[in-house]
Design a protein around this motif. Structure first.
Motif, short mmCIF file in Angstrom:
data_model
loop_
_atom_site.label_atom_id
_atom_site.label_comp_id
_atom_site.label_asym_id
_atom_site.label_seq_id
_atom_site.Cartn_x
_atom_site.Cartn_y
_atom_site.Cartn_z
N VAL A 70 34.02 47.20 29.30
CA VAL A 70 33.68 47.51 30.71
C VAL A 70 34.45 46.62 31.58
O VAL A 70 34.69 45.61 31.39
CB VAL A 70 32.12 47.28 30.91
CG1 VAL A 70 31.58 47.46 32.55
CG2 VAL A 70 31.29 47.98 30.15
N GLN A 71 35.12 47.55 32.77
CA GLN A 71 35.73 46.63 33.63
C GLN A 71 35.07 46.53 34.85
O GLN A 71 34.34 47.47 35.42
CB GLN A 71 37.06 47.31 34.06
CG GLN A 71 37.93 47.25 32.71
CD GLN A 71 37.66 48.19 31.60
OE1 GLN A 71 37.04 49.54 32.07
NE2 GLN A 71 37.48 47.97 30.41
N LEU A 72 34.61 45.28 35.63
CA LEU A 72 34.16 45.28 36.87
C LEU A 72 34.97 44.45 37.88
O LEU A 72 35.41 43.30 37.42
CB LEU A 72 32.91 44.12 36.38
CG LEU A 72 31.99 44.51 35.53
CD1 LEU A 72 30.79 43.35 35.17
CD2 LEU A 72 31.06 45.87 35.80
N VAL A 73 34.90 45.02 38.95
CA VAL A 73 35.83 44.50 40.15
C VAL A 73 34.96 44.24 41.24
O VAL A 73 34.44 45.23 41.93
CB VAL A 73 36.91 45.46 40.38
CG1 VAL A 73 37.83 45.00 41.47
CG2 VAL A 73 37.71 45.85 39.14
N GLU A 74 35.12 43.02 41.67
CA GLU A 74 34.42 42.71 43.10
C GLU A 74 35.19 42.75 44.12
O GLU A 74 36.31 42.56 44.03
CB GLU A 74 33.58 41.18 42.79
CG GLU A 74 32.79 41.06 41.69
CD GLU A 74 33.55 40.29 40.62
OE1 GLU A 74 33.05 39.48 39.99
OE2 GLU A 74 35.02 40.51 40.56
N SER A 75 34.42 43.02 45.34
CA SER A 75 35.12 42.95 46.66
C SER A 75 34.19 42.84 47.65
O SER A 75 32.92 42.58 47.47
CB SER A 75 35.74 44.37 46.89
OG SER A 75 34.70 45.47 46.95
#
Length: 123
Positions: free
Chosen positions: A2-7
């Motif tokens: 799983v890849q998680l990218v915050e912004s």
């Protein structure tokens, strides 16, 4: 995997608001529990909020009534709406994902992590 990218992090004055987003890919997002953690300078990483796949949510005491976690399964995204921000909320905020529905207040309950996004609240 799983890849998680915050912004969505940034600089805000005390009393202001920010909304963090975390976009997930690589696994059925709707079946995952999602959490938010933060690490302030010189402190350990701490739990902020979490939401199970079924929608149950819970919060760390200091953010109750000010922060709201939500998710949009159609967009594979979890959000953290932060209102009435205080200088002590300054930290790097991390999104985390878990295929399980337990141990969600502890960072070791999550195998998947984002890279973090900085939130700075000025007084």
């Amino acid at each position: 995997q799983v890849q998680l990218v915050e912004s969505g992090g940034g600089l805000v004055q005390a009393g202001g608001s920010l909304r963090l987003s975390c976009a997930a890919s690589g696994r059925a997002f709707s079946s995952m529990s999602m959490g938010w953690f933060r690490r302030a300078p010189g402190k350990e990483r701490e739990f902020v909020a979490a939401m199970r796949s079924g929608g149950t949510s819970f919060y760390e005491d200091s953010v109750k009534g000010r922060f709201t976690i939500s998710r949009d399964n159609a967009k594979n995204t979890v959000y953290l709406q932060m209102n009435s921000l205080k200088p002590e909320d300054t930290a790097v905020y991390y999104c985390a994902g878990s295929p399980y529905s337990y141990n969600l207040r502890n960072s070791n309950g999550y195998p998947y992590w984002g890279q973090g996004t900085q939130v700075t609240v000025s007084s």
